[in-house]
Design an enzyme around this catalytic site. Sequence first.
Site, short mmCIF file in Angstrom:
data_model
loop_
_atom_site.label_atom_id
_atom_site.label_comp_id
_atom_site.label_asym_id
_atom_site.label_seq_id
_atom_site.Cartn_x
_atom_site.Cartn_y
_atom_site.Cartn_z
N HIS A 192 0.84 -1.21 0.00
CA HIS A 192 0.00 0.00 0.00
C HIS A 192 0.87 1.26 0.00
O HIS A 192 1.91 1.29 0.66
CB HIS A 192 -0.89 -0.02 1.25
CG HIS A 192 -1.93 1.05 1.28
ND1 HIS A 192 -1.77 2.23 1.98
CD2 HIS A 192 -3.15 1.12 0.69
CE1 HIS A 192 -2.86 2.97 1.84
NE2 HIS A 192 -3.71 2.33 1.06
N SER A 245 -9.77 -14.58 -1.24
CA SER A 245 -9.79 -13.14 -1.51
C SER A 245 -11.11 -12.73 -2.15
O SER A 245 -11.67 -13.46 -2.96
CB SER A 245 -8.63 -12.77 -2.43
OG SER A 245 -8.72 -11.41 -2.79
C1 LIG Z 1 -6.58 0.07 2.71
C2 LIG Z 1 -5.23 -0.47 2.96
C3 LIG Z 1 -4.34 0.18 3.83
C4 LIG Z 1 -4.63 1.51 4.45
O1 LIG Z 1 -5.68 1.43 5.31
P1 LIG Z 1 -6.50 2.72 5.71
O2 LIG Z 1 -7.48 2.17 6.68
O3 LIG Z 1 -7.10 3.27 4.44
O4 LIG Z 1 -5.53 3.68 6.32
C5 LIG Z 1 -3.13 -0.42 4.08
N1 LIG Z 1 -2.80 -1.58 3.51
C6 LIG Z 1 -3.62 -2.23 2.67
C7 LIG Z 1 -3.20 -3.54 2.09
C8 LIG Z 1 -4.86 -1.69 2.35
O5 LIG Z 1 -5.66 -2.32 1.49
#
Ligand SMILES: *Cc1c(COP(=O)(O)O)cnc(C)c1O
Length: 378
Positions: free
Chosen positions: A120, A323
Amino acid sequence: MSLSIADQNKLDAFWSYCVKNRYFNIGYPESADFDYTMLERFLRFSINNCGDWGEYCNYLLNSFEFEKEVMAWFSGIFKIPVDESWGYVTNGGTESNMFGCYLGRELFPDGTLYYSQDTHYSVAKIVKLLRIKSQLVASQPGGEIDYDDLEHHIRASGERHPIIFANIGTTVRGAVDDIAEIQRRIAALGIPREAYYLHADAALSGMILPFVDDPQPFTFADGIDSIGVSGHKMIGSPIPCGIVVAKKRNVDRISVEIDYISAHDKTISGSRNGHTPLMMWAAVRSHTDAEWRRRISHSLTMAQYAVDRFTAAGIRSLRHKNSITVVFPIPSEWVWKKHCLATSGDVAHLITTAHHLDSAQIDALIDDVIADLNQRAA
Ligand SMILES: *Cc1c(COP(=O)(O)O)cnc(C)c1O
């Protein structure tokens, strides 16, 4: 407080807009089927969970009692004895990940953080904010980390204290890194288990895998040091939030370090949302394990339905085991704009969150993807 008529009208219009679009979401992982109306009355209080739910707090309007039970529940599903764990309800998956990385860096201040290309985008902010040395690692085409490249980078830099940022469900492709393989690779480099840190970013899948029959390993029982999960994704919440669970002995270490600044605060922010712990509490209290399993099984079935429809139309798609993310070739702009799809490079995805009770929205999207391909072929 009162509003002018014009402002009242503006709010009313926004209300209608929200009602109309509440289930719009097929491209993002936010579930919309929650019902926290039993908590609406608490909006009249300034609830603040500043600090640690385990400590005495002078600020009477806190929801620590509820946060404590939320953390006990997540310790359970992530397989760590509650008295050996500590964590809290964060502002979202990003803060959960930051907390995990922070613990890793405090344990190994000179360690390098390894993360794959499919990680991410928030990890880039985290390494900057925490000033952690970091190394980007290649991904395999399906989104899983490239273990050879990981091993290569650790060996080449002679890193003795790697901090591994593992993906349990990548954002775009829903890929799950193989925790056991990562551990084998690191062990093969002669690095003992206590000399490295392993964080799991389980933003979406952290609330899926505990409720399937054959989960990929990702819990504390599998050797993880901390896990982050989003509260507004699989669970669903009107206010973004997340959960982080870590090992108490690692958290106690940071607590000691900052003891002289603020008694026992281990969290990243000062004032903390006291309403989101109530929401997470209501969510876990109002569902049995069997209900989570049913809900998640339904989402997985819908994801497979989408894959089958793509296959029947001769369109390649990708869905990893367990998934709810289905990846397909990026359609024309009118399709991804119309369905508010997230796109990345040459792919787009749909995510079958639990509010997709039937296949109507999935069919509408896939019909457009097929029509678009036919138009382009003509
Ligand atoms: C959505 C997501 C995040 C970030 O999460 P938030 O709640 O939007 O801060 C981090 N890692 C992955 C794999 C995600 O899908």
